[in-house]
Design a protein around this motif. Structure first.
Motif, PDB file in Angstrom:
ATOM      1  N   SER A  20       0.834  -1.120   0.169  1.00 32.06           N
ATOM      2  CA  SER A  20      -0.021  -0.053  -0.078  1.00 32.06           C
ATOM      3  C   SER A  20       0.955   1.330  -0.201  1.00 32.06           C
ATOM      4  O   SER A  20       1.812   1.251   0.567  1.00 32.06           O
ATOM      5  CB  SER A  20      -0.973   0.053   1.393  1.00 32.06           C
ATOM      6  OG  SER A  20      -1.879  -1.013   1.285  1.00 32.06           O
ATOM      7  N   SER A  34      -3.921   9.585  -3.617  1.00 28.73           N
ATOM      8  CA  SER A  34      -4.829   8.304  -3.128  1.00 28.73           C
ATOM      9  C   SER A  34      -3.956   7.133  -2.688  1.00 28.73           C
ATOM     10  O   SER A  34      -2.710   7.079  -3.200  1.00 28.73           O
ATOM     11  CB  SER A  34      -5.566   8.067  -4.510  1.00 28.73           C
ATOM     12  OG  SER A  34      -4.806   7.469  -5.314  1.00 28.73           O
ATOM     13  N   GLN A  36      -3.197   3.437  -2.833  1.00 33.91           N
ATOM     14  CA  GLN A  36      -3.278   2.488  -3.853  1.00 33.91           C
ATOM     15  C   GLN A  36      -2.377   1.192  -3.598  1.00 33.91           C
ATOM     16  O   GLN A  36      -1.670   1.394  -2.594  1.00 33.91           O
ATOM     17  CB  GLN A  36      -2.849   3.013  -5.274  1.00 33.91           C
ATOM     18  CG  GLN A  36      -3.665   4.295  -5.939  1.00 33.91           C
ATOM     19  CD  GLN A  36      -3.128   4.664  -7.020  1.00 33.91           C
ATOM     20  OE1 GLN A  36      -2.614   3.945  -7.811  1.00 33.91           O
ATOM     21  NE2 GLN A  36      -3.468   5.908  -7.554  1.00 33.91           N
ATOM     22  N   GLU A  37      -2.826   0.222  -4.210  1.00 34.35           N
ATOM     23  CA  GLU A  37      -1.667  -0.890  -4.226  1.00 34.35           C
ATOM     24  C   GLU A  37      -0.820  -0.946  -5.055  1.00 34.35           C
ATOM     25  O   GLU A  37      -1.282  -0.929  -6.553  1.00 34.35           O
ATOM     26  CB  GLU A  37      -2.664  -2.542  -4.298  1.00 34.35           C
ATOM     27  CG  GLU A  37      -3.381  -2.707  -3.037  1.00 34.35           C
ATOM     28  CD  GLU A  37      -2.454  -2.985  -1.813  1.00 34.35           C
ATOM     29  OE1 GLU A  37      -1.759  -3.862  -2.044  1.00 34.35           O
ATOM     30  OE2 GLU A  37      -2.587  -2.356  -0.809  1.00 34.35           O
ATOM     31  N   VAL A  38       0.370  -1.094  -4.749  1.00 36.24           N
ATOM     32  CA  VAL A  38       1.493  -0.729  -6.118  1.00 36.24           C
ATOM     33  C   VAL A  38       2.552  -1.822  -5.845  1.00 36.24           C
ATOM     34  O   VAL A  38       2.555  -2.590  -4.789  1.00 36.24           O
ATOM     35  CB  VAL A  38       1.956   0.460  -6.073  1.00 36.24           C
ATOM     36  CG1 VAL A  38       1.174   1.558  -6.172  1.00 36.24           C
ATOM     37  CG2 VAL A  38       2.808   0.943  -4.720  1.00 36.24           C
TER      38      VAL A  38
END
Length: 341
Positions: A20, A34, A36-38
C-alpha cells in the motif's frame, strides 16, 4: 497440489509483491493523492529494503505535491506531471532485506534516514534506499519519533553548524522556532552552548520555552528587528521579511542563514546574498541541506544524550497523509507530524 491450493499460493505470491502507498500522478491539491496497491520497490545490489514503520510530513511534501514553486519541477523532474509518484522523505523502520554489496546493515536492524536522494517513497509500506542515507535508529526513540528527525534536524544542524558556524556563548536568533526545523534548531543551538532567542506566534510561546529557548518572542507583539538586541547568528526558518530588515540586528561579521519561507525571500538570498554580504560585512547565505549518514549519527548521539527530543504535534495513519499535508499547509503545526504504519 490441487487447483484451489495452487490458486491460493499464487494469490499469496502476488500479494507479497504488492504494498500500500500514497500515490500521485499529477500536480495539485491533496485531492491528487490516493491510497493504492502498487508493486514493491525492486532492490539493487547496494540497496536496503526497509519495512516502513513510520514516516513524517514536512513542507517539502506539499511543495512537491503542488509542483510549486515551478523551479521544483526542474530540480526533481516532471515539468507537466510528477516523476516522483510516492512522496515522503523521512523514514524509520526495520530492514527487510539487503543487497549483496551492503555491509553496514542486516535483516532486522532498526534504521532511520532521509530519502531525498534515493527517490523519496516513505509514504508506503516498503522503501528501498542505499545504506549511505540510513543510520541505526536512536535507541531512546520510538519509530514515530525517529521518523520526524532526519530532514528537519539535518537542516537545523547544517544550518547552525556548517553555514552559521555556531560557537558556544554566541547569541542566536531562530525565526520560526516552533516548526519542524525550528524546534530542532532551538535544541541543537542550546547543545552547542548558544544563548537562544526563539521567535514564534502567541500560542506557541510556551512550546518553544519547553524546548530550552532562553528568550521567547511573540512576533505579533514585538518586532524582533527593533527590540535593541543584536545577534551573532540568525537562522531564518520562516523567511517572509526581507533580509535587509535583519541586518541592523546582526553583528558585524555575523551570519544570516535562510532555511525556509517565501519564494521571493529565497530568490533574494540566492541571487543577491553574495552582494549583500560584501556590502554589509555580514554573511548572508541560503541553506542547501545535504543528507548524509555522518550527520544522522551526530543527531543520534545528541538524541541518546538527551539533548534533542522530537516534538510531535499530531499522528496520522498512512491513509490520512492527505489530511496531514493539509494541516502542514495551514502553517499552524508545532514541531512535526508523524505518519504511523
Amino acid at each position: 497440489m490441487t487447483t484451489n491450493t495452487l490458486s491460493l499460493v499464487q494469490g499469496d505470491r502476488k500479494s507479497n509483491d504488492k504494498m500500500s502507498a500514497i500515490v500521485q500522478t499529477e500536480y495539485g491539491s491533496t485531492d491528487v493523492l490516493s491510497l493504492q496497491e502498487v508493486d514493491k520497490p525492486v532492490m539493487s545490489d547496494n540497496g536496503v529494503l526497509v519495512r516502513v514503520h513510520a514516516a513524517a510530513v514536512h513542507a517539502g511534501d506539499w511543495h512537491l505535491m503542488r509542483g510549486t514553486p515551478f523551479l521544483i519541477r526542474f530540480i526533481f523532474g516532471g515539468i507537466l506531471k510528477p516523476k516522483i509518484k510516492i512522496l515522503g522523505t523521512d523514514v524509520a523502520g526495520r530492514v527487510e532485506s539487503v543487497g549483496k554489496d551492503v555491509t553496514q546493515f542486516q535483516i532486522g536492524d532498526e534504521v532511520f534516514g532521509d530519502l531525498t536522494e534515493c527517490g523519496f517513497g516513505a509514504f508506503a509500506e516498503y522503501v528501498c534506499a542505499t545504506e549511505a542515507v540510513l543510520a541505526f535508529k536512536p535507541t531512546t526513540l520510538s519509530f514515530e519519533e525517529a521518523a520526524t528527525v532526519p530532514v528537519s534536524a539535518l537542516a537545523a544542524l547544517q544550518g547552525l553548524r556548517d553555514y552559521g558556524q555556531i560557537q558556544a556563548g554566541q547569541k542566536v536568533l531562530i525565526n520560526g522556532a516552533s516548526g519542524g526545523v525550528g524546534s530542532f534548531a532551538v535544541q541543537i543551538a542550546k547543545a552547542f552552548g548558544a544563548e537562544v532567542t526563539a521567535v514564534c506566534s502567541t500560542k506557541k510561546i510556551e512550546m518553544v520555552r519547553s524546548l530550552g529557548a532562553d528568550h521567547a518572542i511573540d512576533y505579533t507583539q514585538i518586532d524582533v528587528t527593533k527590540n535593541g538586541r543584536h545577534y551573532d547568528l540568525i537562522l531564518d526558518v520562516a523567511a517572509y521579511r526581507s533580509v535587509f530588515d535583519y541586518l541592523p540586528v546582526l553583528k558585524t561579521k555575523g551570519r544570516y542563514v535562510l532555511v525556509g519561507g517565501s519564494t521571493a525571500r529565497l530568490f533574494q538570498v540566492l541571487f543577491f546574498g553574495a552582494w549583500i554580504s560584501r556590502l554589509s560585512r555580514r554573511q548572508v547565505k541560503c541553506l542547501v541541506s545535504k543528507p548524509n549518514q555522518a550527520d544522522l549519527l551526530v543527531l543520534k548521539d545528541l538524541i541518546e544524550a538527551g539533548k534533542i527530543t522530537p516534538f510531535i504535534d499530531r499522528r496520522y495513519s498512512l491513509s490520512e497523509v492527505p489530511t496531514a499535508i493539509r494541516h502542514i499547509e495551514e502553517r499552524q503545526v508545532m514541531g512535526k507530524i508523524a505518519i504511523r504504519l
